[in-house]
Motif scaffolding. Structure first.
Motif, PDB file in Angstrom:
ATOM      1  N   SER A  79      68.441  15.415  19.094  1.00  0.00           N
ATOM      2  CA  SER A  79      68.357  15.122  19.897  1.00  0.00           C
ATOM      3  C   SER A  79      67.721  15.570  20.690  1.00  0.00           C
ATOM      4  CB  SER A  79      69.391  15.115  21.297  1.00  0.00           C
ATOM      5  OG  SER A  79      69.720  17.131  21.609  1.00  0.00           O
ATOM      6  N   ALA A  80      67.133  17.114  20.587  1.00  0.00           N
ATOM      7  CA  ALA A  80      66.355  18.369  21.154  1.00  0.00           C
ATOM      8  C   ALA A  80      64.517  17.064  21.162  1.00  0.00           C
ATOM      9  CB  ALA A  80      66.265  19.383  19.803  1.00  0.00           C
ATOM     10  N   LEU A  81      64.487  16.411  19.986  1.00  0.00           N
ATOM     11  CA  LEU A  81      62.737  16.541  19.772  1.00  0.00           C
ATOM     12  C   LEU A  81      63.094  14.564  20.673  1.00  0.00           C
ATOM     13  CD1 LEU A  81      62.578  16.421  16.425  1.00  0.00           C
ATOM     14  CD2 LEU A  81      61.382  17.980  18.180  1.00  0.00           C
ATOM     15  N   ALA A  82      64.016  14.665  21.335  1.00  0.00           N
ATOM     16  CA  ALA A  82      63.842  12.948  21.962  1.00  0.00           C
ATOM     17  C   ALA A  82      62.963  13.047  22.635  1.00  0.00           C
ATOM     18  CB  ALA A  82      65.220  12.238  22.314  1.00  0.00           C
ATOM     19  N   PRO A  83      62.585  13.863  23.642  1.00  0.00           N
ATOM     20  CA  PRO A  83      61.693  13.461  25.613  1.00  0.00           C
ATOM     21  C   PRO A  83      60.387  13.452  24.884  1.00  0.00           C
ATOM     22  CG  PRO A  83      63.284  15.323  25.284  1.00  0.00           C
ATOM     23  CD  PRO A  83      63.271  15.231  24.356  1.00  0.00           C
ATOM     24  N   PHE A  84      60.259  14.357  23.511  1.00  0.00           N
ATOM     25  CA  PHE A  84      58.355  14.482  23.191  1.00  0.00           C
ATOM     26  C   PHE A  84      58.377  13.124  21.894  1.00  0.00           C
ATOM     27  CE2 PHE A  84      60.613  18.249  24.198  1.00  0.00           C
ATOM     28  CZ  PHE A  84      59.743  19.027  24.841  1.00  0.00           C
ATOM     29  N   ILE A 127      61.325  24.182  16.065  1.00  0.00           N
ATOM     30  CA  ILE A 127      60.572  22.928  15.585  1.00  0.00           C
ATOM     31  C   ILE A 127      59.488  23.336  15.567  1.00  0.00           C
ATOM     32  CG2 ILE A 127      60.216  20.818  15.427  1.00  0.00           C
ATOM     33  CD1 ILE A 127      63.299  20.231  16.014  1.00  0.00           C
ATOM     34  N   VAL A 128      58.546  23.046  16.987  1.00  0.00           N
ATOM     35  CA  VAL A 128      57.076  23.687  16.993  1.00  0.00           C
ATOM     36  C   VAL A 128      56.696  24.939  16.620  1.00  0.00           C
ATOM     37  CG1 VAL A 128      55.750  24.024  19.027  1.00  0.00           C
ATOM     38  CG2 VAL A 128      57.466  22.315  19.242  1.00  0.00           C
ATOM     39  N   ALA A 129      57.201  25.846  16.658  1.00  0.00           N
ATOM     40  CA  ALA A 129      56.875  26.978  15.921  1.00  0.00           C
ATOM     41  C   ALA A 129      56.427  26.764  14.397  1.00  0.00           C
ATOM     42  CB  ALA A 129      57.957  27.737  16.133  1.00  0.00           C
ATOM     43  N   ILE A 141      55.742  14.717  16.212  1.00  0.00           N
ATOM     44  CA  ILE A 141      56.597  16.075  15.743  1.00  0.00           C
ATOM     45  C   ILE A 141      57.789  16.817  14.829  1.00  0.00           C
ATOM     46  CG2 ILE A 141      58.113  15.140  17.659  1.00  0.00           C
ATOM     47  CD1 ILE A 141      57.826  17.760  19.346  1.00  0.00           C
ATOM     48  N   ALA A 142      58.312  15.277  14.551  1.00  0.00           N
ATOM     49  CA  ALA A 142      58.692  15.493  13.415  1.00  0.00           C
ATOM     50  C   ALA A 142      58.296  15.555  12.302  1.00  0.00           C
ATOM     51  CB  ALA A 142      60.222  13.955  14.159  1.00  0.00           C
ATOM     52  N   ASP A 143      56.529  15.272  12.067  1.00  0.00           N
ATOM     53  CA  ASP A 143      56.746  14.953  10.995  1.00  0.00           C
ATOM     54  C   ASP A 143      56.609  15.880   9.928  1.00  0.00           C
ATOM     55  OD1 ASP A 143      55.463  12.412  11.591  1.00  0.00           O
ATOM     56  OD2 ASP A 143      53.451  12.937  11.162  1.00  0.00           O
ATOM     57  N   HIS A 144      56.878  17.050   9.984  1.00  0.00           N
ATOM     58  CA  HIS A 144      57.602  17.957   9.506  1.00  0.00           C
ATOM     59  C   HIS A 144      58.966  17.841   8.588  1.00  0.00           C
ATOM     60  CE1 HIS A 144      57.690  20.466  12.641  1.00  0.00           C
ATOM     61  NE2 HIS A 144      58.612  20.960  13.138  1.00  0.00           N
ATOM     62  N   ALA A 181      72.505  12.587  26.986  1.00  0.00           N
ATOM     63  CA  ALA A 181      71.741  12.638  28.431  1.00  0.00           C
ATOM     64  C   ALA A 181      70.221  12.327  28.273  1.00  0.00           C
ATOM     65  CB  ALA A 181      71.510  13.075  28.682  1.00  0.00           C
ATOM     66  N   LEU A 182      69.987  13.426  27.322  1.00  0.00           N
ATOM     67  CA  LEU A 182      68.509  13.390  26.944  1.00  0.00           C
ATOM     68  C   LEU A 182      67.418  12.082  26.565  1.00  0.00           C
ATOM     69  CD1 LEU A 182      68.583  16.896  24.909  1.00  0.00           C
ATOM     70  CD2 LEU A 182      67.099  16.182  27.600  1.00  0.00           C
ATOM     71  N   CYS A 183      68.540  11.622  25.385  1.00  0.00           N
ATOM     72  CA  CYS A 183      68.497   9.492  24.775  1.00  0.00           C
ATOM     73  C   CYS A 183      67.944   8.713  26.049  1.00  0.00           C
ATOM     74  CB  CYS A 183      69.168   9.755  23.703  1.00  0.00           C
ATOM     75  SG  CYS A 183      68.962  10.652  22.012  1.00  0.00           S
ATOM     76  N   ALA A 184      69.149   8.438  26.698  1.00  0.00           N
ATOM     77  CA  ALA A 184      68.983   7.995  27.435  1.00  0.00           C
ATOM     78  C   ALA A 184      67.381   7.845  28.518  1.00  0.00           C
ATOM     79  CB  ALA A 184      70.277   8.346  28.546  1.00  0.00           C
ATOM     80  N   ALA A 185      67.755   9.380  29.022  1.00  0.00           N
ATOM     81  CA  ALA A 185      66.457   9.125  29.144  1.00  0.00           C
ATOM     82  C   ALA A 185      65.081   9.536  28.824  1.00  0.00           C
ATOM     83  CB  ALA A 185      66.514  10.727  30.199  1.00  0.00           C
ATOM     84  N   SER A 186      65.309   9.437  27.121  1.00  0.00           N
ATOM     85  CA  SER A 186      63.513   8.807  27.092  1.00  0.00           C
ATOM     86  C   SER A 186      63.822   8.186  26.446  1.00  0.00           C
ATOM     87  CB  SER A 186      63.615  10.625  25.712  1.00  0.00           C
ATOM     88  OG  SER A 186      64.227  12.067  26.031  1.00  0.00           O
TER      89      SER A 186
END
Length: 337
Positions: free
Chosen positions: A257-262, A238-240, A269-272, A173-178
């Protein structure tokens, strides 16, 4: 100490993601060129060593203190029959983790990782997101901070995984919404649902998308509406980790999928992060492309728990061993021409 005392503080952290240390990357790349091998002959092992150097800020990065964190949460949408297992299995598996009997226990030990299990309010599932948002803003922010609290600044690597019955439904659902698309384009068997059970899972996700996709106001709102506490905690970790200078190794479809909305608003955001593997969940390969991550392994894994990422940690360890332990041409007295 609360990493994100408010939603505004979390969004500020997203807006100010630090870059890797360019000098350490350059020095690590120079060292790779001086080692007793043809340049590039160790392939991605060289790339991993340079990646780790940049995010650790060390020419010769290390993996003395690696931690695997498994975040666990329960989902109200589990009552819709989207999983082959009841929601009670989440707590049962957490007990198995605590007793040392799960795959992640064995694999984390093999990889030399400290293992932490963080169960988040298992007796309080999120709301069934076909009926309303899975979490309110305060609940989601609390979960972000639980994830952030699992990060220590002296870690050399953070390995992330999850446990939560019905969380592959939330991930789809997160991926489809994002990213757009229907539930059928993102949903997979998860715990093994097929046929009419999979069709039901797809219908449940489509029902949730009809409610939330038009109403979502921000990436954080998408996470609140369609995520879960363990998925929000992964975002917080991830952000911390980014702000602490700790590189991250991600597990499978749900973890990523946690990163999908962002990713749309914050494309770095996923570079590290490194993707430990590509699972057999059909949406995972597509999601990794959106995150611009190339998986280290493809072993037909679909367990979750951080299991694939823990296996991939051995690859990271090998890359750093070669980078640090090999002699240079000058040290070995080997001619370069």
């Amino acid at each position: 100490m609360t990493a994100f005392p408010s939603i505004a503080a979390f969004e500020m952290a997203l807006a100010n993601l630090p870059p890797p240390d360019a000098a350490s990357r350059a020095a690590a790349g120079h060292r790779q060129d001086m080692l007793t091998k043809p340049p590039g002959s160790l392939g991605r092992l060289e790339e991993i060593a340079i990646f780790m150097a940049g995010w650790q800020g060390r020419t010769r990065p290390r993996l003395d203190k690696g931690r695997a964190v498994v975040l666990a949460g329960n989902h109200g949408v589990a009552t819709r029959g989207v999983s082959a297992f009841p929601a009670s299995v989440t707590a049962q598996m957490v007990a198995n983790f605590d007793a040392g009997g799960a795959a992640i226990n064995a694999l984390a030990a093999a990889a030399g990782l400290d293992l932490r299990i963080v169960a988040i309010d298992l007796d309080r599932p999120t709301m069934d997101f076909t009926q309303g948002p899975a979490m309110d803003a305060a609940d989601c922010l609390a979960a972000l901070n639980i994830g952030a609290a699992a990060v220590d600044a002296d870690l050399d690597l953070l390995v992330l995984g999850e446990m939560g019955i019905a969380n592959s439904t939330a991930a789809a659902a997160l991926c489809a919404a994002s990213f757009g698309g229907s539930a059928a384009e993102w949903a997979g068997p998860g715990t093994g649902v097929q046929g009419t059970a999979l069709a039901n899972k797809i219908a449940v996700i489509d029902a949730a998308l009809a409610v939330h996709r038009p109403a979502a106001t921000s990436p954080f709102d998408i996470l609140c509406r369609l995520g879960g506490r363990e998925i929000a905690a992964i975002v917080g970790a991830i952000v911390a980790a980014r702000h602490a200078g700790v590189p991250v190794l991600l597990d499978g479809f749900i973890c990523c999928s946690a990163l999908a909305p962002f990713i749309g608003a914050h494309p770095d955001i996923a570079d590290h992060c490194l993707a430990g593997h590509c699972s057999t969940e059909p949406g995972h390969a597509r999601l990794l492309e959106r995150l611009r991550l190339e998986p280290l392994l493809s072993l037909n894994l679909r367990l979750g728990e951080g299991s694939g990422a823990a296996v991939a940690a051995g690859i990271v360890r090998a890359a750093l061993a070669a980078h640090d332990g090999m002699a240079t041409f000058a040290e070995a007295g080997v001619a370069t021409a």
